[in-house]
Scaffold this motif. Structure first.
Motif, short mmCIF file in Angstrom:
data_model
loop_
_atom_site.label_atom_id
_atom_site.label_comp_id
_atom_site.label_asym_id
_atom_site.label_seq_id
_atom_site.Cartn_x
_atom_site.Cartn_y
_atom_site.Cartn_z
N TRP A 1 112.72 -47.53 -48.20
CA TRP A 1 112.75 -48.94 -48.60
C TRP A 1 112.44 -49.07 -50.09
CZ3 TRP A 1 109.20 -52.00 -50.98
CH2 TRP A 1 109.54 -53.35 -51.09
N ALA A 2 111.39 -48.37 -50.55
CA ALA A 2 110.99 -48.47 -51.96
C ALA A 2 112.11 -47.99 -52.88
CB ALA A 2 109.73 -47.67 -52.21
N LEU B 1 117.91 -51.84 -56.40
CA LEU B 1 118.39 -53.21 -56.53
C LEU B 1 117.59 -54.03 -57.54
CD1 LEU B 1 118.95 -53.96 -52.73
CD2 LEU B 1 120.71 -53.47 -54.46
N ASN B 2 116.35 -53.61 -57.79
CA ASN B 2 115.44 -54.33 -58.71
C ASN B 2 114.77 -53.32 -59.64
OD1 ASN B 2 115.37 -57.13 -57.24
ND2 ASN B 2 115.08 -55.59 -55.67
N PRO B 3 115.47 -52.85 -60.67
CA PRO B 3 114.95 -51.77 -61.53
C PRO B 3 113.58 -52.03 -62.14
CG PRO B 3 117.26 -52.21 -62.02
CD PRO B 3 116.79 -53.28 -61.08
N ALA B 4 113.17 -53.29 -62.29
CA ALA B 4 111.87 -53.59 -62.88
C ALA B 4 110.71 -53.37 -61.89
CB ALA B 4 111.84 -55.02 -63.39
N HIS B 5 111.04 -53.28 -60.60
CA HIS B 5 110.01 -53.07 -59.58
C HIS B 5 109.81 -51.57 -59.37
CE1 HIS B 5 110.97 -57.23 -57.60
NE2 HIS B 5 110.76 -57.31 -58.89
N ARG B 6 108.74 -51.01 -59.94
CA ARG B 6 108.56 -49.56 -59.89
C ARG B 6 107.23 -49.12 -59.29
NH1 ARG B 6 111.43 -47.12 -65.16
NH2 ARG B 6 113.22 -48.47 -65.12
N GLN B 7 106.36 -50.04 -58.94
CA GLN B 7 105.08 -49.67 -58.35
C GLN B 7 104.91 -50.37 -57.02
OE1 GLN B 7 102.07 -50.62 -61.21
NE2 GLN B 7 102.32 -48.69 -62.29
N TYR B 8 104.40 -49.62 -56.04
CA TYR B 8 104.20 -50.17 -54.71
C TYR B 8 102.85 -49.71 -54.19
CZ TYR B 8 109.17 -50.77 -55.27
OH TYR B 8 110.39 -51.13 -55.76
#
Length: 41
Positions: free
Chosen positions: A4-5, A11-18
């Motif tokens: 999923w990550a 799809l959302n390159p700016a989202h890199r930390q989970y």
């Protein structure tokens, strides 16, 4: 969760930390001779 990550980051390159949050349950059985053993029955 990892798949999923990776798909989400694609799809959302700016989202890199989970943050993965895990909840674990334990069951403990009293040993033979322990006065609490009869409560477990």
């Amino acid at each position: 969760m990892e798949i999923w990550a990776l798909k989400h980051t694609d799809l959302n390159p700016a989202h890199r930390q989970y943050k993965a949050m895990v909840e674990t349950y334990w069951r403990v059985t009293p040993a033979e001779g322990n006065p609490y053993q009869e409560l477990d029955a």
